[in-house]
Structure formats: C-alpha cells, structure tokens
Design an enzyme around this catalytic site. Sequence first.
Site, PDB file in Angstrom:
ATOM      1  N   SER A 477       0.847  -1.187   0.000  1.00  0.00           N
ATOM      2  CA  SER A 477       0.000   0.000   0.000  1.00  0.00           C
ATOM      3  C   SER A 477       0.891   1.249   0.000  1.00  0.00           C
ATOM      4  O   SER A 477       1.671   1.425  -0.933  1.00  0.00           O
ATOM      5  CB  SER A 477      -0.958  -0.035   1.197  1.00  0.00           C
ATOM      6  OG  SER A 477      -1.992   0.891   1.046  1.00  0.00           O
ATOM      7  N   ASP A 564      -8.630  -5.100  -6.087  1.00  0.00           N
ATOM      8  CA  ASP A 564      -8.302  -4.094  -5.078  1.00  0.00           C
ATOM      9  C   ASP A 564      -9.165  -2.848  -5.279  1.00  0.00           C
ATOM     10  O   ASP A 564      -9.079  -2.191  -6.315  1.00  0.00           O
ATOM     11  CB  ASP A 564      -6.816  -3.734  -5.196  1.00  0.00           C
ATOM     12  CG  ASP A 564      -6.304  -2.922  -4.029  1.00  0.00           C
ATOM     13  OD1 ASP A 564      -7.104  -2.243  -3.366  1.00  0.00           O
ATOM     14  OD2 ASP A 564      -5.087  -2.961  -3.777  1.00  0.00           O
ATOM     15  N   HIS A 596      -6.775  -5.769  -1.729  1.00  0.00           N
ATOM     16  CA  HIS A 596      -5.704  -4.927  -1.189  1.00  0.00           C
ATOM     17  C   HIS A 596      -4.867  -5.760  -0.221  1.00  0.00           C
ATOM     18  O   HIS A 596      -5.009  -5.686   0.994  1.00  0.00           O
ATOM     19  CB  HIS A 596      -6.322  -3.715  -0.490  1.00  0.00           C
ATOM     20  CG  HIS A 596      -5.361  -2.595  -0.272  1.00  0.00           C
ATOM     21  ND1 HIS A 596      -4.715  -1.947  -1.297  1.00  0.00           N
ATOM     22  CD2 HIS A 596      -4.918  -1.992   0.867  1.00  0.00           C
ATOM     23  CE1 HIS A 596      -3.938  -0.995  -0.808  1.00  0.00           C
ATOM     24  NE2 HIS A 596      -4.033  -1.010   0.509  1.00  0.00           N
TER      25      HIS A 596
END
Length: 653
Positions: A477, A564, A596
């Site tokens: 991320s 995601d 994600h």
Amino acid sequence: MTNPAHAAPLIPREDLFGNPTRSAGRLSPDGRWLSWLAPKDGVMNVWLAPVDDPAAARAMTSATERPIRSYFWAPDSRSLLYIQDKGGDENFLLYGIDIASGKETTLTPFEDTRVQIVGTSENIRDRILVGLNNRDPRYHDVHMLDLNTGQLTLVLQNDAYAGFLADDNLDLRMALRPNAAGGMDFFPIVDGEIADEPAESTGLEDSLTTQPAGFTTDGKTMYWIDSRGRNTAALIAQDVATGEKTVIAQNDKADIGGALTDPRTGEIEAYSFTYLTTEWTAIDPEIGSALDWLDQRLEGEFGIQSRTEDDSKWVVWNDPLTAPVRTFIYDREAGTLEEFYVSRPELEGAPLQPMHPLELTARDGLTLPSYLTLPPGSDADGDGVPEAPVPMVLLVHGGPWARDGYGYDSQHQWLANRGYAVLSVNFRGSTGFGKEFISAGDLEWGRKMHDDLIDAVDWAIESGVTAPDKVAIMGGSYGGYATLAGLTFTPEKFACGVDIVGPSNLETLLETIPPYWAPLVEQFHQRMGDPDTPEGLALLKERSPLHSADRITKPLLIGQGANDPRVKQAESDQIVAAMQEHGIPVTYVLFPDEGHGFARPANNIAFTAISENFLATCLGGRAEPIGDTVAASSAQIVEGEEFVQGLAEALAD
C-alpha cells in the site's frame, strides 16, 4: 559479505504464513462457549466448543475459498457473527450462525454493499445497529437489525454523514460530518433529529487524533480520544448533562492507544499508550491487581481479547517475542491461568529473533520511533548491531496514516531468518505519536516522508548494520508507493524493491478511491495534494513514481490484487507498461482473486516464495525453492519470470 544467519535452521514459509492452528479465541458473553478461528479443509473458519469441554469442538461455518478473518459474538450469546467479502473487493456482508440450530443466515443480503457496525448494547442483546450503503454507495443508512429474525428496520436515511455514535439504548446520539477545513463536525442527535449546527468540530490537524469513543451504559458519560489543545491525544470523560470534560490520561510521547471498559457499565477501567512498546495503567484497583497478576506470570507482551459479561473469565493473549504467541483462559475467581492454544506450535524452538526498539533522528531533528530485527547469529552480544554488516530490507508500513509496532512480526522473522536485517520506521505522517508528527507529513509524500526512510537507511549504514549496496526496500500500500518512490526518486540508494499493491500515480489514485471514502476526500486532498487546484495537481504529478519510471535502474518485483478497491490494478499495470516502454526489466505478479493484499494463504505463500527468491537474486540471502507454491496459488506471472531465481523452472514443472 559472509552471513552467520545461514547456519541457523531455515524456517519454512508455511510455518510463518500458512494458516495458524488457532486464532481469535473468544468467550461468549454468557461464559458458556469458547470460539476461535481454525482451518476447516484448509480454510479458516469459525469453531465452537462448550467452555467445559473444549475437545467437543465443531466448525460453525463453511468458507471454502477466502478465510474468515473477523467474527464476534452476538450480545445475547445466541449467535456468532462474521463479515466476509468476495475476492477482496471489500464489500463486506454480515452473516450470522444460530448456535442452537447451526443455521447460517446472510443478515445483509445485498450486492455491492459494505456493512458497518454502528452500535451494540449491554441491555438490548438481540439487536444491533448497522450501516448499509446499498442505497447510495457513498453513505451508510442506519438500520436496526434483529439478530434472531434477520429483520432490518430503517432508523435514519443518511445523505451527508461519515458516521454515527449510538448509546446503550441503541439510540443515535451523534452524527459526524467532514468539514471544509479537512476535519470533522460533531452534531448532536436528539429524539432522532440531527441538530442543524455542530456542537464540536475539529480542523485538519486534529482530524486523525480526535474522535468520540462511546458512552457509559447509563448514557451519562461520553468518552473522547482528543488532541484539541494538546499534541498527543488524551482520554477525556465528558459529563453529558453539563458538558464538563475531565482529562483521565495523557502522555507526552504517544496518543492514548487502547482502553478496557467494564462489560456492564461501560466505564473505563484501564488505558494504554504505545510509544516504542505498550504500557497499561489501571484506574480500577481490581483490574490493576489482575493485570499485575498476569504480568508476573507471562513473559513479553500480553493483552485481553475477550471477557465474559460478568467479567469472571478473560481470554488473554501472550506474545513472548521470540516464541509463538500463546492464548490463555484466565479465571479471575479461581486464580487460574489455563493454556487455550498456541497459534503456531510449529514455531516452537525455531530461531526467532528479538526486535530492537530504536529512536532514530531525521535530518531536521524529528525523532522516528523504529524497530530493527537482525539475522540469527549476527549479533552475539545482543547490542542490536551485527558484528559485521549484513544485507538489509527496509520494510515500510502502509497507510500511511498507520504505524509499526513492537512484538512478533511474521515478515520481520521471515526476512531475518533469510539473512537480512529488517528495519521498520515510523516516518512522519505515521499515527500514534501525536498530531504534530502526523501533520509533519502533510503534502510530503515522496519528499520528507521519503527523506525519513533515507535517513534511517543512512543510520543503518553508518552504524554498521548494513552496507550501502545491500539495501532493499519493500512494503504494501503506502509501503508499495515508498518502494516505487525509492527506485525512482533515489535510485542509487536501493539494490532492489518489492512493491505490493502500491499506487504509482497519485492523481489516478485519488480519482478511483472507493465511493464510501467520498466523505473523507477533503482530508486526502489537504494531506496529499488537491487535484482540483493547479498547484495541487502539479504536486501530485511530481510525487507520482509513474512519471519518473525511466529513472528505475534496479530490479523491481510488483504484486497486485485484481479486485483491489483502494489501489486499482491500473496502478501496477501503468508503471509496468512505462517500464516496458523504456526497456526496463520488471517482474509483475497478479492475483485475480485478491484485493488490497493477499488473504488466501496459498497466494500469500506464493508471493512470499517469489519475493524471497527475488531478494536472494538481488541481495544474496537464502531462500527456500519456489517449488509448487505458484502452481498451488492463483498467481499469474504477467512479466519478468526470468528475473527471479527458480521462477521459470517452477512455472515449467
């Protein structure tokens, strides 16, 4: 560079990243049942057993693809509740399993909907308040859910608010709405009517460190985590009738981190702060005695993860730091501590390494709370510096409005076991250290936030932890973004990088945020850059690694989930395409059934296998062969199998 870690036993990937034997142990509120997560046919499911006969356990759920990762008890102890999405899309629905019949019900049977729990009650045990965004994906309407019939009754249609606070009567008492300053307005709710004007507000600087924290059961006291008028967030009690506020606890270095509340009254009994490590302070003398009793018997860190409604029994986790996490049942009346389970018994006796808390200093003097784990055998005197430099992985946390913490960390242990020093840095913008630390990261993506990481690497080189040409950067991320920033903005600093679901273009990242994040978009714009202004758009372009892809000179591995909702697949696709356009090699792994991050253990292990062989190719650490891990997963090697040792051979088998 010789590496003494290579003499230590290699910890199998499966032991670190496969399913735990058990996790998330809970007691039912009435104390009659034990529950936990454990594999059923290789997939994590919810299990149940009578508290007096744990051997009579049975699986209550039947997930066959994605693991169940979050569940809880209904307040009336008649059902178990869990949330689950599809393929990582983060549209979580709520499911209930009746204890007596075993029947499972989809309690929020809607498509493209994400459930929120708005309120639960000590007194009204068969109902909860839930938020559902099935009418408008941006906003969650509040419904009353009867847990035993499944009936949903609309309480409030929401066309503007980011969240709500309810009391123990399941009456809505406060609505939260973002304001133009980048903070939050707090509107009282009386008899179901939301006030026209907010009673309280925050600006941008307090937006991540101030929020209401609930009511006592009698509704007379409201708690706040509050940084207004101070730097770090304090714990505050407000008298609802008079509005008077009393500071219960504050700390100069860290925000209030956690609290224990009386299961019946809702009154706060203890609180914690986490600067480098976690420290608990009890307000209630009996809770203080119980915590002291546990502290004398448990090595390392511990905490309470479940309590019965009469508070006679607790489920207590214990992290010994260099041994697998254990979970106990603490009978307060009997004064006994009985082992419930060991999460990963296969790690018993494994060469797990201590984590060293550090305070590093950035170039402008800011203190960066950080954590270092060293390879086995490299630090004979235990002073936190190896006898000779070793290769290092800078492991960057996501968020970025999150933090790294102290304790057992599977990635730290995996990388250290493979022969690397592992450094995790709470760079500016990280949470938990006060609002000034967060605000120091505003508009600093790819600049001062990245400088902090570079300063930490320089410290590691100067201290003899590692060598200048033996440092990799890795993260998910925001940590993936930091990896791309590292290889584009400071290409000379890193030998290679591993980017997991990292955004490459901040402009397209903000264009494609999930609709339910819409209420928070003003804060994103003020903390990252506003694409609706010429200056903000220029800033976002400048800080986007995509536009500097031609500067990448070092090996890069990218992992991405196709579903995601936060960092869309296009973020990885576009930087891979840009690198190909410039003839720059890259290895790209796509998981069609993930979002994600990688929830399915087979996928996580496959990417771990590719990653450790990629790092071994680049830094010379050791690795288990890839074997059949990729074949056993959904991984698609889109590009670059030839740049990871053993990957082409594994795909050919």
